[in-house]
Scaffold this active site. Structure first.
Site, PDB file in Angstrom:
ATOM      1  N   THR A 193       0.830  -1.211   0.000  1.00 50.69           N
ATOM      2  CA  THR A 193       0.000   0.000   0.000  1.00 50.69           C
ATOM      3  C   THR A 193       0.864   1.262   0.000  1.00 50.69           C
ATOM      4  OG1 THR A 193      -0.224  -0.001   2.426  1.00 50.69           O
ATOM      5  CG2 THR A 193      -1.915  -1.160   1.153  1.00 50.69           C
ATOM      6  N   LEU A 238      -3.149   5.607   0.661  1.00 45.59           N
ATOM      7  CA  LEU A 238      -4.554   5.214   0.767  1.00 45.59           C
ATOM      8  C   LEU A 238      -4.634   3.711   1.067  1.00 45.59           C
ATOM      9  CD1 LEU A 238      -5.970   7.190  -2.294  1.00 45.59           C
ATOM     10  CD2 LEU A 238      -6.032   7.853   0.119  1.00 45.59           C
ATOM     11  N   HIS A 239      -4.054   3.322   2.207  1.00 44.55           N
ATOM     12  CA  HIS A 239      -3.942   1.901   2.542  1.00 44.55           C
ATOM     13  C   HIS A 239      -5.231   1.122   2.246  1.00 44.55           C
ATOM     14  CE1 HIS A 239      -0.153   2.493   4.752  1.00 44.55           C
ATOM     15  NE2 HIS A 239      -0.704   3.513   5.363  1.00 44.55           N
ATOM     16  N   ASP A 240      -6.331   1.581   2.851  1.00 44.94           N
ATOM     17  CA  ASP A 240      -7.566   0.797   2.844  1.00 44.94           C
ATOM     18  C   ASP A 240      -8.231   0.753   1.473  1.00 44.94           C
ATOM     19  OD1 ASP A 240      -7.138   0.403   5.532  1.00 44.94           O
ATOM     20  OD2 ASP A 240      -8.406   2.070   6.146  1.00 44.94           O
ATOM     21  N   VAL A 242      -6.740   0.448  -1.283  1.00 45.85           N
ATOM     22  CA  VAL A 242      -6.061  -0.580  -2.084  1.00 45.85           C
ATOM     23  C   VAL A 242      -6.722  -1.936  -1.846  1.00 45.85           C
ATOM     24  CG1 VAL A 242      -3.859  -1.700  -2.578  1.00 45.85           C
ATOM     25  CG2 VAL A 242      -3.919   0.750  -2.041  1.00 45.85           C
TER      26      VAL A 242
END
Length: 306
Positions: A193, A238-240, A242
């Site tokens: 991420t 934008l970790h989440d 992904v």
């Protein structure tokens, strides 16, 4: 045919992007959202999820509050990267919604029982609700197509040197879900991420693209300030989103299958993800290791800009 989708979340700025992506993708049917403690308290994460869905035109999606704390040991502290309210101090600008009277595990159970097709669940916060669901209702595992989990770091962490925030927040729950259970899992770790990070210029394009894009970018000041302060870089991860992108388009991320462990000891490695990468194994879980970075960013911009 759309895929029924549930997002388990702790909004959180990158969670807001993830919810918008799920709400604006025709490949999936967002049938429910459950909330958990994490980036901020459960009260804040639930209010944020309700407000975001209303602002995104999806007040029809039921939102149920879940775990307010980890399974066993207290969470040492919450993240401050998202501001005190989870949305850079701007959560009060969102509409006020009403949570479903059911708790998160009950809503998850009811949605799985009612689903005509196996459901994809995307946990993008601590894994407490999912661990509780699997413990209380093991017979429902066949109703889950797969879990697409954002969490862990193969090469280290972000909340400690060893641990990524979601796994560190409840290591016992993470171990239950990722190690002990036999539900199909795609784990999206922070190693990947972080490589999918977007620049301030990308955010400017998103802001100018649509009301949704402007709404999402309005919540980013605290997050951007954190990245500038600690990394000296003008952009954010934008970790989440992904993980949600992989749930929408299976195979968007390249995976390798590895046995994993989660460190539940009370030492410096608590919450660390330990993956045996010496060879790809028949057992274990699918760990996302690569993607077309520019293609992913373009996909996010296209979906979030509408």
């Amino acid at each position: 045919m759309t895929t029924p989708l549930i997002v388990d979340t702790d909004p959180g700025i990158d969670d807001a992007f993830a919810l918008a992506l799920a709400a604006h993708s025709p490949e999936v049917d967002l049938i429910g959202v459950t909330t958990v403690f994490g980036n901020v308290s459960l009260e804040h994460t639930t209010r944020n999820a309700l407000g975001l869905l209303a602002a995104l035109g999806r007040p029809d999606v039921p939102v149920a509050a879940g775990a307010a704390r980890p399974l066993v040991h207290p969470q040492p502290h919450v993240s401050r990267a998202h501001g005190d309210d989870g949305l850079s101090g701007l959560a009060h600008t969102l509409p006020v919604g009403t949570a479903d009277p059911r708790d998160a595990v009950t809503l998850l159970r009811d949605l799985l029982l009612a689903a005509e097709r196996p459901v994809t669940i995307v946990p993008i916060g601590p894994l407490t609700n999912i661990a509780l669901l699997l413990a209380a209702h093991p017979g429902l595992k066949e109703k889950i197509d797969r879990l697409v989990v954002m969490g862990g770091g193969l090469a280290g962490g972000n909340i400690t040197a060893a641990a990524e925030f979601n796994l560190w927040s409840d290591p016992e729950a993470a171990r239950r879900v990722l190690v002990d259970e036999d539900v199909p899992v795609t784990l999206v770790p922070m190693d990947l991420t972080q490589r999918c990070a977007v620049t301030a210029q990308w955010l400017d394009l998103l802001s100018a693209s649509s009301p949704t894009g402007a709404l999402l970018t309005s919540f980013t000041p605290a997050y951007l300030a954190t990245y500038r302060r600690f990394l000296g870089w003008d952009g954010m991860v934008l970790h989440d989103a992904v993980a949600v992108a992989e749930a929408i388009r299976p195979g968007l991320l390249t995976t390798a299958r590895h046995p994993v462990e989660v460190d539940c000891a009370h030492g410096p490695g608590r919450g660390a993800l330990i993956a045996d990468r010496r060879l790809e194994a028949q057992g274990g879980i699918d760990v996302a290791v690569d993607t077309d970075l520019d293609g992913l960013r373009a996909f996010l911009l296209e979906r979030l800009g509408h």
